[in-house]
Enzyme design. Sequence first.
Site, PDB file in Angstrom:
ATOM      1  N   ARG A  23       0.680  -0.845   0.042  1.00 45.12           N
ATOM      2  CA  ARG A  23      -0.072   0.088   0.031  1.00 45.12           C
ATOM      3  C   ARG A  23       0.743   1.606  -0.205  1.00 45.12           C
ATOM      4  O   ARG A  23       0.865   1.947   0.439  1.00 45.12           O
ATOM      5  CB  ARG A  23      -1.092   0.001   1.360  1.00 45.12           C
ATOM      6  CG  ARG A  23      -2.302  -1.087   1.554  1.00 45.12           C
ATOM      7  CD  ARG A  23      -3.253  -0.399   0.066  1.00 45.12           C
ATOM      8  NE  ARG A  23      -4.565  -1.340   0.231  1.00 45.12           N
ATOM      9  CZ  ARG A  23      -5.078  -2.240   0.993  1.00 45.12           C
ATOM     10  NH1 ARG A  23      -5.079  -1.515   2.071  1.00 45.12           N
ATOM     11  NH2 ARG A  23      -6.149  -3.099   0.606  1.00 45.12           N
ATOM     12  N   ARG A  27      -3.708   6.040   0.680  1.00 44.30           N
ATOM     13  CA  ARG A  27      -4.378   7.554   1.262  1.00 44.30           C
ATOM     14  C   ARG A  27      -3.454   7.969   2.564  1.00 44.30           C
ATOM     15  O   ARG A  27      -3.383   9.357   2.956  1.00 44.30           O
ATOM     16  CB  ARG A  27      -5.619   7.384   2.007  1.00 44.30           C
ATOM     17  CG  ARG A  27      -7.043   7.131   1.485  1.00 44.30           C
ATOM     18  CD  ARG A  27      -8.094   6.156   2.601  1.00 44.30           C
ATOM     19  NE  ARG A  27      -7.311   4.951   1.931  1.00 44.30           N
ATOM     20  CZ  ARG A  27      -8.419   4.169   3.032  1.00 44.30           C
ATOM     21  NH1 ARG A  27      -9.887   4.729   2.889  1.00 44.30           N
ATOM     22  NH2 ARG A  27      -7.884   2.812   3.042  1.00 44.30           N
ATOM     23  N   ARG A  36      -6.679  11.207  -5.931  1.00 49.98           N
ATOM     24  CA  ARG A  36      -7.690  10.116  -5.766  1.00 49.98           C
ATOM     25  C   ARG A  36      -9.261  11.242  -6.385  1.00 49.98           C
ATOM     26  O   ARG A  36     -10.084  11.127  -6.539  1.00 49.98           O
ATOM     27  CB  ARG A  36      -8.518   9.884  -4.601  1.00 49.98           C
ATOM     28  CG  ARG A  36      -8.977   8.451  -4.276  1.00 49.98           C
ATOM     29  CD  ARG A  36      -8.751   8.094  -3.321  1.00 49.98           C
ATOM     30  NE  ARG A  36      -9.930   8.564  -2.357  1.00 49.98           N
ATOM     31  CZ  ARG A  36     -10.646   8.275  -1.080  1.00 49.98           C
ATOM     32  NH1 ARG A  36     -11.204   6.825  -1.122  1.00 49.98           N
ATOM     33  NH2 ARG A  36     -11.069   9.169  -0.511  1.00 49.98           N
ATOM     34  N   ASP A  73      -6.632  -2.758  -7.348  1.00 55.39           N
ATOM     35  CA  ASP A  73      -7.143  -3.762  -6.106  1.00 55.39           C
ATOM     36  C   ASP A  73      -7.156  -5.271  -6.755  1.00 55.39           C
ATOM     37  O   ASP A  73      -7.001  -5.399  -7.695  1.00 55.39           O
ATOM     38  CB  ASP A  73      -8.459  -3.170  -5.971  1.00 55.39           C
ATOM     39  CG  ASP A  73      -8.816  -3.257  -4.534  1.00 55.39           C
ATOM     40  OD1 ASP A  73      -8.376  -2.709  -3.658  1.00 55.39           O
ATOM     41  OD2 ASP A  73      -9.626  -4.667  -4.663  1.00 55.39           O
ATOM     42  N   TYR A 149     -14.473 -12.160  -1.099  1.00 56.15           N
ATOM     43  CA  TYR A 149     -15.631 -11.143  -0.803  1.00 56.15           C
ATOM     44  C   TYR A 149     -16.925 -11.346  -1.626  1.00 56.15           C
ATOM     45  O   TYR A 149     -17.511 -10.454  -1.611  1.00 56.15           O
ATOM     46  CB  TYR A 149     -14.749 -10.326  -1.231  1.00 56.15           C
ATOM     47  CG  TYR A 149     -13.608  -9.472  -0.166  1.00 56.15           C
ATOM     48  CD1 TYR A 149     -13.915  -8.686   0.298  1.00 56.15           C
ATOM     49  CD2 TYR A 149     -12.482  -9.998  -0.745  1.00 56.15           C
ATOM     50  CE1 TYR A 149     -12.999  -8.675   1.003  1.00 56.15           C
ATOM     51  CE2 TYR A 149     -10.936  -9.811   0.215  1.00 56.15           C
ATOM     52  CZ  TYR A 149     -11.747  -8.980   1.399  1.00 56.15           C
ATOM     53  OH  TYR A 149     -11.187  -8.030   2.300  1.00 56.15           O
TER      54      TYR A 149
HETATM   55  O1  CP3 Z   1       0.157  -1.660  -2.222  1.00 60.03           O
HETATM   56  C1  CP3 Z   1      -0.175  -1.030  -3.347  1.00 60.03           C
HETATM   57  O2  CP3 Z   1       0.591  -0.351  -2.930  1.00 60.03           O
HETATM   58  C2  CP3 Z   1      -0.788  -1.361  -4.765  1.00 60.03           C
HETATM   59  C3  CP3 Z   1      -2.190  -1.025  -4.588  1.00 60.03           C
HETATM   60  C4  CP3 Z   1      -3.056  -1.611  -3.829  1.00 60.03           C
HETATM   61  C5  CP3 Z   1      -4.580  -1.688  -3.257  1.00 60.03           C
HETATM   62  N1  CP3 Z   1      -5.157  -2.928  -3.122  1.00 60.03           N
HETATM   63  C6  CP3 Z   1      -4.701  -0.133  -3.576  1.00 60.03           C
HETATM   64  C7  CP3 Z   1      -5.416   0.264  -2.434  1.00 60.03           C
HETATM   65  C8  CP3 Z   1      -3.153  -3.166  -3.733  1.00 60.03           C
HETATM   66  C9  CP3 Z   1      -1.930  -4.573  -3.565  1.00 60.03           C
HETATM   67  C10 CP3 Z   1      -4.823  -3.709  -2.430  1.00 60.03           C
HETATM   68  C11 CP3 Z   1      -4.727  -5.548  -2.513  1.00 60.03           C
HETATM   69  C12 CP3 Z   1      -6.252  -5.645  -1.777  1.00 60.03           C
HETATM   70  N2  CP3 Z   1      -7.307  -4.528  -1.973  1.00 60.03           N
HETATM   71  C13 CP3 Z   1      -5.688  -6.426  -1.270  1.00 60.03           C
HETATM   72  C14 CP3 Z   1      -4.762  -7.439  -0.410  1.00 60.03           C
HETATM   73  C15 CP3 Z   1      -3.567  -6.737  -0.015  1.00 60.03           C
HETATM   74  C16 CP3 Z   1      -3.980  -6.928   1.902  1.00 60.03           C
HETATM   75  O3  CP3 Z   1      -3.737  -5.071   1.880  1.00 60.03           O
HETATM   76  O4  CP3 Z   1      -4.447  -7.571   2.444  1.00 60.03           O
HETATM   77  C17 CP3 Z   1      -7.229  -6.419  -0.229  1.00 60.03           C
HETATM   78  C18 CP3 Z   1      -7.735  -7.248   0.401  1.00 60.03           C
HETATM   79  C19 CP3 Z   1      -8.106  -5.386  -1.055  1.00 60.03           C
HETATM   80  C20 CP3 Z   1      -9.329  -4.880  -0.636  1.00 60.03           C
HETATM   81  C21 CP3 Z   1      -9.577  -3.866  -0.708  1.00 60.03           C
HETATM   82  N3  CP3 Z   1      -9.509  -2.839  -1.480  1.00 60.03           N
HETATM   83  C22 CP3 Z   1      -9.993  -3.012   0.562  1.00 60.03           C
HETATM   84  C23 CP3 Z   1      -9.830  -4.127   1.975  1.00 60.03           C
HETATM   85  C24 CP3 Z   1      -9.523  -2.187   0.267  1.00 60.03           C
HETATM   86  C25 CP3 Z   1     -10.144  -0.891   1.981  1.00 60.03           C
HETATM   87  C26 CP3 Z   1     -11.052   0.010   2.245  1.00 60.03           C
HETATM   88  C27 CP3 Z   1     -10.969   0.974   3.137  1.00 60.03           C
HETATM   89  O5  CP3 Z   1     -11.678   1.373   3.229  1.00 60.03           O
HETATM   90  O6  CP3 Z   1      -9.874   0.944   4.186  1.00 60.03           O
HETATM   91  C28 CP3 Z   1      -9.336  -2.074  -0.631  1.00 60.03           C
HETATM   92  C29 CP3 Z   1      -9.473  -0.170  -1.352  1.00 60.03           C
HETATM   93  C30 CP3 Z   1      -8.059   0.009  -1.336  1.00 60.03           C
HETATM   94  N4  CP3 Z   1      -6.661  -0.456  -2.311  1.00 60.03           N
HETATM   95  C31 CP3 Z   1      -7.440   1.333  -1.028  1.00 60.03           C
HETATM   96  C32 CP3 Z   1      -5.805   1.426  -1.739  1.00 60.03           C
HETATM   97  C33 CP3 Z   1      -5.002   2.286  -1.367  1.00 60.03           C
HETATM   98  C34 CP3 Z   1      -7.910   2.478   0.000  1.00 60.03           C
HETATM   99  C35 CP3 Z   1      -9.589   3.137  -1.040  1.00 60.03           C
HETATM  100  C36 CP3 Z   1      -9.186   4.804  -1.313  1.00 60.03           C
HETATM  101  O7  CP3 Z   1      -8.682   5.399  -1.565  1.00 60.03           O
HETATM  102  O8  CP3 Z   1      -9.820   4.884   0.008  1.00 60.03           O
END
Ligand code: CP3
Length: 344
Positions: A23, A27, A36, A73, A149
């Site tokens: 990540r 954010r 974003r 994602d 999911y």
């Molecule tokens: O690592 C990186 O920088 C690459 C980008 C990346 C994102 N998600 C960006 C993201 C990667 C590799 C993921 C993988 C991902 N997404 C996983 C597996 C990794 C982990 O964290 O275990 C999972 C379970 C997801 C599903 C998902 N997407 C979740 C649970 C969330 C969070 C929701 C929240 O509100 O916190 C996301 C959203 C997400 N994916 C964000 C980012 C930067 C936040 C979105 C935002 O900008 O609000």
Amino acid sequence: MSFDYINALLKKPTTRTPIWVMRQAGRYLPEYRATRKQAGDFMSLCKNPELACEVTMQPIDRFDLDAAILFSDILTIPDAMGLGLYFSEGEGPKFERPIQTLADIEAIPAEVNNDLTYVFDGVSTIKSALGTRAPLIGFSGSPWTLATYMIEGGSSKTFAKIKAMLFNEPQMLHLLLDKLANSVIAYLDQQVQSGADSLMVFDTWGGVLSKQNYLDFSLDYMQKIVSGVKAKHPNTPITLFSKNGGKHLGEISATGCDGVGIDWTVELGDVERQIGDKVAIQGNLDPAVMYATPEIIRAEVKKVLDQFKGDTGHIFNLGHGITPDVDPENMKVLVDAVHEFSAK
Ligand code: CP3
């Protein structure tokens, strides 16, 4: 072109311990929040290759990171399968049409890459922006984690629906996992063809399963992915990361993957003694260390580095994603400390 990150994964000599952070584009960076906002919402950002490239590059421009990771994602595949992904503020990902019946699973198209061209365009756009600065990591979710999911309809604490299916209708769940594994293989193949230098499979929820169910419902499908992708791209390193998978590291390291990601609940030194002769190890600073002072962060970095005895084969990372409320200055402290303490 020789990158420490790729060399460490292949257990070739490195100039210092490479670091990237899960990540790393996200954010905690004000410039991410600005982009974003410009995109409108998170999925619109993912679906716009130019903006996805912009946010991928933000942490690379700011910090001395050893790898970039595609901004996207893991839920792009279920979205392309027609489940209707959306993000509701504060609640995380949700699906409008979760998987409930065998008919739902049978209706899933076998091939979804056609609806994921925005991802592959993102990879090639990022690849040109990166040039020779850093290698690019492509990724996907593991079939088990994607299925949680898709069946729960979003995040879950109990995994009640998917576990009920696992025990009541195991063959039905296997059918879904098999379809997902095939889609993931095609998806990762296309990411490599578009320019990804290495691949990572995120199995965020593998750790909620019993030993045998982990092997049958999670690891087996990741093994299938490793074999399927390696058949086409034998030289592209693959890292598997099962969060809370500390009890399964022997089995994970026997899949033919190159790297194994570990969280902070295991000791890096123990893991190295267990599997360090077979694979590279990625991890494993507790992400909460990023809330500490710069002095403490440096001391904790040193503790992790000191545990690893080999000359190569360690990729520094947090044990899970960096959290949104971390001070970006602490990311610089982290990256610079890893390089300073590991310089040869
Ligand atoms: O690592 C990186 O920088 C690459 C980008 C990346 C994102 N998600 C960006 C993201 C990667 C590799 C993921 C993988 C991902 N997404 C996983 C597996 C990794 C982990 O964290 O275990 C999972 C379970 C997801 C599903 C998902 N997407 C979740 C649970 C969330 C969070 C929701 C929240 O509100 O916190 C996301 C959203 C997400 N994916 C964000 C980012 C930067 C936040 C979105 C935002 O900008 O609000």
